[in-house]
Motif scaffolding. Sequence first.
Motif: not given
Length: 291
Positions: A95, A239, A231, A235
Motif C-alpha cells: 500500500e 482505504h 485520485l 483512493f
Amino acid sequence: MTSKPHSYYVPHQSAWPIIGAIGLFLIAFGAGHFVQQLKSGASGGGYILLTGIAVLLFMLVGWFRAVIHESMAGLYSQQMDRSFRQGMSWFIFSEVMFFAAFFGALFYARMFAVPWLGGDANHAMTHAVLWPNFEAIWPLVTTPAGAQTQAMPWTGLPLINTIVLLTSSVTLHFAHVSLEQGKRTPLGLWLGITILLGLGFLFLQVQEYLHAYQEMGLTLTSGIYGNTFFLLTGFHGMHVTLGTVFLLVLLLRVLKGHFTAHSHFAFQAGSWYWHFVDVVWLCLFIFVYVL
C-alpha cells in the motif's frame, strides 16, 4: 477452545480469493466506465462499480468469518501467527508503494512537467510549441482547453478532516492500551469512538467533493491538478472505508468477548492499517493541500 496444534495449519481450499478478485475487477472496470460516462453521458458504469463494491464486501464478510472461526477453534500455531504478521506487513508495504506511485506523479508534474511547459532555460522550445500561453504556477487552475477552476484550500473541511483523522489514531491507541490492560469497557468505548470518527471523515470528504464540483468547478476533468487531487484523496477515502469496515468487525468481536491481553493480533493488524491510513493522509494534506 481446544489446544493449539504444534504443526503448521494449512487451511482448506477457498473460493474467497477469486471472489475478491472478481469484485476488484468490477470496481476497476466500473470506475473507469463511470468516469467516461461523466463525459459522454452514457450509463451503466455506476451500477458496475456498486456491484463490485458489494461483491468485495461480501468477500470480506465471508473471509473474515472463516478466519475468525479457525482462530477461535485454536487451529493457529505460533508459526501461523508469524505468517499473519509477515503477511500484514507486506500488505501495508504494498500500500505504501501504491500511494508512492501517485505521490510520484504529483511530484513529477510539479517539479518537472510544469517548469518544462513554462519554458525554463532548457525548454523554451517546448513552451513555444506545446503551450505558448502557459504560466508555470502550481496548482494549475487553467486547463489546456482554457477552462478555469479553483484550488482546494487547506483550511475549512480539509483541516477539520485532518484533525478528525489524527484524533481517531489517538482514540484507537487508547483502545489498544485498554485491550492490553484487560479493560473491556474502555476498549469498546474507544474503539466505537474511532469508528464514528472514521465515518465522520468520510461524510466530510463527501461534502468536500460536492463543494469542489458544484461551487469550485474542480472536477476530474480539471487538468493534472484535478486528476491528482481526486485520485489521491479518492483512493485514500477508499482505504478509510475499508479500514472502518475492519474496525467495525473488530468491535463486533470485542462485544462477543474475543481477544485477550496476550492474543489479539487481528486487533493489532487493524491498528497498523488505521495508523498507516492516517500517516498517508498527513502526507497528502501537506503535499496536496498546503504546499
